[in-house]
Scaffold this active site. Structure first.
Site, PDB file in Angstrom:
ATOM      1  N   CYS A   2      40.668  39.564  35.156  1.00 34.04           N
ATOM      2  CA  CYS A   2      40.184  40.129  34.178  1.00 34.04           C
ATOM      3  C   CYS A   2      40.129  41.607  34.697  1.00 34.04           C
ATOM      4  CB  CYS A   2      39.509  39.425  33.098  1.00 34.04           C
ATOM      5  SG  CYS A   2      39.038  37.437  32.983  1.00 34.04           S
ATOM      6  N   ARG A  27      44.934  42.912  37.245  1.00 34.68           N
ATOM      7  CA  ARG A  27      44.047  41.303  37.270  1.00 34.68           C
ATOM      8  C   ARG A  27      43.661  40.077  36.424  1.00 34.68           C
ATOM      9  NH1 ARG A  27      39.034  43.857  39.560  1.00 34.68           N
ATOM     10  NH2 ARG A  27      37.558  42.478  38.755  1.00 34.68           N
ATOM     11  N   TRP A  73      42.987  37.135  32.003  1.00 32.89           N
ATOM     12  CA  TRP A  73      43.428  35.765  33.098  1.00 32.89           C
ATOM     13  C   TRP A  73      42.883  34.917  32.876  1.00 32.89           C
ATOM     14  CZ3 TRP A  73      41.966  32.313  36.915  1.00 32.89           C
ATOM     15  CH2 TRP A  73      42.945  31.648  37.884  1.00 32.89           C
ATOM     16  N   ASN A  97      33.530  39.665  32.541  1.00 33.54           N
ATOM     17  CA  ASN A  97      35.356  39.406  33.580  1.00 33.54           C
ATOM     18  C   ASN A  97      34.404  38.381  34.495  1.00 33.54           C
ATOM     19  OD1 ASN A  97      36.271  39.137  36.017  1.00 33.54           O
ATOM     20  ND2 ASN A  97      36.051  41.228  36.866  1.00 33.54           N
ATOM     21  N   GLY A  98      34.493  37.733  34.538  1.00 35.53           N
ATOM     22  CA  GLY A  98      33.968  36.603  35.438  1.00 35.53           C
ATOM     23  C   GLY A  98      33.881  35.489  34.849  1.00 35.53           C
ATOM     24  N   GLU A 465      53.262  32.975  55.634  1.00 33.88           N
ATOM     25  CA  GLU A 465      52.834  34.247  54.343  1.00 33.88           C
ATOM     26  C   GLU A 465      54.326  33.682  53.951  1.00 33.88           C
ATOM     27  OE1 GLU A 465      50.867  35.298  53.239  1.00 33.88           O
ATOM     28  OE2 GLU A 465      52.155  37.115  52.643  1.00 33.88           O
ATOM     29  N   LYS A 469      54.623  34.306  49.948  1.00 31.88           N
ATOM     30  CA  LYS A 469      55.645  34.830  49.451  1.00 31.88           C
ATOM     31  C   LYS A 469      56.714  34.559  48.083  1.00 31.88           C
ATOM     32  CE  LYS A 469      53.763  37.099  49.590  1.00 31.88           C
ATOM     33  NZ  LYS A 469      52.111  38.185  49.715  1.00 31.88           N
ATOM     34  N   GLU A 472      55.834  32.605  45.313  1.00 29.52           N
ATOM     35  CA  GLU A 472      54.865  32.845  44.457  1.00 29.52           C
ATOM     36  C   GLU A 472      55.275  34.701  43.568  1.00 29.52           C
ATOM     37  OE1 GLU A 472      52.517  36.164  46.751  1.00 29.52           O
ATOM     38  OE2 GLU A 472      51.644  35.928  44.912  1.00 29.52           O
ATOM     39  N   HIS A 488      57.529  13.727  61.783  1.00 25.29           N
ATOM     40  CA  HIS A 488      56.021  12.136  61.271  1.00 25.29           C
ATOM     41  C   HIS A 488      56.396  11.820  59.812  1.00 25.29           C
ATOM     42  CE1 HIS A 488      55.373  12.154  65.209  1.00 25.29           C
ATOM     43  NE2 HIS A 488      55.359  13.700  65.545  1.00 25.29           N
ATOM     44  N   LYS A 584      45.771  39.745  40.554  1.00 27.92           N
ATOM     45  CA  LYS A 584      46.086  40.334  41.774  1.00 27.92           C
ATOM     46  C   LYS A 584      44.462  39.658  42.291  1.00 27.92           C
ATOM     47  CE  LYS A 584      47.129  43.236  44.678  1.00 27.92           C
ATOM     48  NZ  LYS A 584      48.155  43.102  45.911  1.00 27.92           N
TER      49      LYS A 584
HETATM   50  C1  F6R Z   1      49.364  36.405  47.422  1.00 27.04           C
HETATM   51  C2  F6R Z   1      48.567  36.796  47.415  1.00 27.04           C
HETATM   52  C3  F6R Z   1      46.754  36.175  47.758  1.00 27.04           C
HETATM   53  C4  F6R Z   1      45.342  37.194  48.194  1.00 27.04           C
HETATM   54  C5  F6R Z   1      44.409  36.254  47.977  1.00 27.04           C
HETATM   55  C6  F6R Z   1      43.156  36.689  48.938  1.00 27.04           C
HETATM   56  O1  F6R Z   1      50.413  37.427  47.700  1.00 27.04           O
HETATM   57  O2  F6R Z   1      48.628  38.394  47.468  1.00 27.04           O
HETATM   58  O3  F6R Z   1      47.204  34.915  48.032  1.00 27.04           O
HETATM   59  O4  F6R Z   1      45.741  37.076  49.326  1.00 27.04           O
HETATM   60  O5  F6R Z   1      43.884  36.272  46.419  1.00 27.04           O
HETATM   61  O6  F6R Z   1      43.088  37.785  47.716  1.00 27.04           O
HETATM   62  P1  F6R Z   1      41.950  39.265  48.790  1.00 27.04           P
HETATM   63  O7  F6R Z   1      42.336  39.014  50.082  1.00 27.04           O
HETATM   64  O8  F6R Z   1      41.842  40.200  47.186  1.00 27.04           O
HETATM   65  O9  F6R Z   1      40.668  38.394  48.652  1.00 27.04           O
END
Ligand code: F6R
Length: 589
Positions: A2, A27, A73, A97-98, A465, A469, A472, A488, A584
């Site tokens: 948020c 956010r 969010w 936010n929280g 990764e 990517k 998501e 296995h 994010k």
């Molecule tokens: C995926 C992505 C997330 C962040 C994760 C940690 O593309 O961005 O998996 O890596 O939420 O976020 P931070 O790095 O901000 O702690």
């Protein structure tokens, strides 16, 4: 998650709030709302969906004096108009936010006192708690301070009180809150970028700081109500303007920035073929725990590979959400490395606090300056990737990997040789962005329901990764898998419809990987390989990356993996920068 933003000023109050809010949309973006004072009366507008939906309901000509706004969010209650913030109880209107963990018990007590709740949110309960305390004490600072004894969980609040129609009140606990100070009004927000259209002078609030602002003044109080002074900082990086810079998406822009990020890290943290003396030295530790979430933890996996290989230190990687609740062996010679782009991830922050409580040295590898993790850790190294807006991380992930590599090679015999190799990476990145037909690969996988990203050793760590990517942003189910482990059990999933992307760069183990891929082909799956093996006999489609050196080869696959994900999501018309259900900055546990 948020984003919250509030502003008190003489003109353009609503526009300035919405401009700030838009820069916080990363956010959370499932609903948005605003409350503002006009002629001493509160107006509240809330709308499900993007801020653009809210904007359709707003009259920018309204002469507001102060206002608070929110982009959500959802945690408690689905994303709809009613559950959107701001929430109002009695004289109190607030955005949050929280998460208020004890909202359920509090709600029952407040209902007995006569409060009626319209939403399913924890936030509306917080509004009622503060209203109740204000009614008892007739003092807003006291009410906020007493509320911190009642509310459990994390919060950053921006609050308006009907009785005090020119002021905005703020408080934080474990969720960020920044105050932007200017001659032309004052602003309060979750993150610095949301304040930059008003001012570059800012104050970072600490937990339990209370702030009161109107259009001309900003005052800070401690939890006992005593006025305190806070350091005013200047945000100096004028280049960090939030714009797509001509690219279709922030994600593509950020991928294109990776070359500059690597150059910057090399120039900042190395000198004359050596890692700088003053960069943190990991060599005195016998064990390293790397703790992070999502992509940051996958960067940690690559870091583990480098640290074990070059620095010869036993390294374990943990998801932060598990770390707090598992048995940890906090020996004196253990270092805990926390990795985070935002520096606000709640689980990572909690793991950091746990390590500190156990008197363990902590090193944060963080992108955002002044973030909670950066400030709380004993030592910090910044990844200097600049502001990252796309929800899916790209440049920050690569920067995390590079910093871990620098830590791993500091002081080893072939440090200079490795750094010479690393200097080639910026050009490789630029070349790989342009050289390959990612659209063709995207066509091959866009209709798949399931994809395995296969690799062994470091190729597997990188696949983690690549797979995240892809899933998501394209919504294709994808898993990274150790190629040798498939037989296995999981190989039973493979048929001609199953998608397979293989990462094969590590010469020391590629023969074994190839045998595993043969087993997959034999079951009908077509293999897309990202590999440096020129004349291979295992791939059906291939991105042929160059064969440089042991340290560089793994890094060459990062751009192809990111652009395969990007192009696949683009073909599927997905909302690339804001994938569904995500945000994010994950400031809730
Ligand atoms: C995926 C992505 C997330 C962040 C994760 C940690 O593309 O961005 O998996 O890596 O939420 O976020 P931070 O790095 O901000 O702690």
């Amino acid at each position: 998650m948020c984003g919250i933003v509030s502003y008190a000023g003489n003109k353009d109050v609503i526009r300035r709030i919405i401009t700030g809010l838009k820069s916080l949309e990363y956010r959370g973006y499932d609903s948005a709302g605003i409350a503002y004072m006009k002629d001493n009366k509160i107006n509240i507008i809330k709308k499900e969906g993007c801020i653009c939906n809210l904007e359709k309901e707003i009259n920018y000509d309204d002469k507001a004096s102060i206002g608070i706004a929110h982009t959500r969010w959802a945690t408690h209650g689905k994303a709809d108009d009613i559950n959107s913030h701001p929430h109002r109880q009695g004289k109190i209107t607030l955005v949050h936010n929280g998460i208020i963990e004890n909202y359920d018990i509090l709600k029952k007590e407040l209902i007995k006192k006569g409060y009626i709740f319209k939403s399913d949110t924890d936030t509306e309960v917080a509004a009622a708690v503060i209203d109740d305390l204000y009614n008892e004490n007739n003092d807003m600072i006291k009410a906020i301070s007493l509320a911190t004894e009642i509310l459990k969980g994390s919060y950053a609040f921006n609050i308006i009180n009907d009785d005090i129609s020119d002021k905005i009140f703020g408080i934080r606990k474990d969720s960020p809150l920044i105050v932007g100070i200017s001659e032309d009004g004052n602003i309060l927000a979750s993150d610095i970028p949301a304040t930059l259209h008003v001012t570059n002078r800012y104050v970072v609030l600490d937990n339990y700081d209370i702030v009161v602002l109107d259009k001309d003044h900003v005052k800070f109080y401690d939890i006992k109500g005593k006025e305190i002074k806070k350091e005013v900082k200047i945000f100096a990086n004028d280049n960090e303007v939030i714009s797509k810079g001509g690219y279709d998406h922030y994600m593509l822009k950020e991928i294109n920035e990776e070359s500059e990020v690597v150059k910057k890290l090399i120039s900042l943290y190395t000198n004359s073929g050596k890692v700088n003396d003053d960069l943190f030295d990991i060599r005195k530790y016998k064990n390293i725990d790397i703790v992070a979430c999502g992509s940051a933890s996958f960067a940690g996996q690559v870091g583990k590979y480098y640290i074990e290989k070059y620095a010869n230190i036993r390294t374990s990687v943990y998801f932060a959400s598990e770390y707090r609740y598992q048995k940890n062996f906090f020996d004196n010679d253990t270092l805990v490395i926390l990795i985070s782009q935002s520096g606000e991830t709640a689980d990572t922050l909690a793991a950091l606090k746990l390590a500190k409580e156990n008197n363990i040295d902590t090193l944060a590898i963080v992108n955002r300056r002044d973030s909670s993790i950066a400030r709380e850790a004993k030592d910090v190294i910044y990844t200097e990737a600049g502001i990252e807006i796309a929800v899916a991380t790209t440049k920050a992930y690569l920067a995390q990997v590079i910093v871990l590599l620098l830590l791993a090679i500091k002081g080893i015999n072939n440090e200079t040789e490795i750094l010479e190799d690393l200097k080639l990476l910026p050009n490789i990145i630029t070349k790989y962005i342009n050289d390959y037909d990612y659209e063709n690969i995207a066509d091959l996988i866009k209709d798949k329901e399931h994809i395995f990203y296969l690799g062994r050793g470091i190729d597997y760590y990188l696949s983690m990764e690549g797979s995240l990517k892809l899933k998501e942003i394209s919504y294709i189910h994808s898993e990274a898998f150790q190629a040798g482990e498939l037989k296995h059990g999981s190989i039973s999933l493979i048929d001609e419809n199953f998608g397979v992307i293989a990462v094969v760069t590590d010469k020391s183990i590629c023969d074994k990987t190839i045998s595993n891929l043969k087993e997959v082909s034999a079951r009908g799956a077509k293999i897309i390989a990202i590999t440096n093996i020129k004349d291979d006999n295992f791939s059906d489609y291939k991105i042929l990356v160059d064969d440089y050196s042991e340290v560089l080869n793994p890094l060459t696959v990062v751009i192809p993996m990111q652009l395969i994900a990007y192009n696949t999501a683009k073909k599927k018309n997905c909302d690339i920068d804001k994938p569904r259900n995500l945000a994010k900055s994950v400031t809730v546990e």
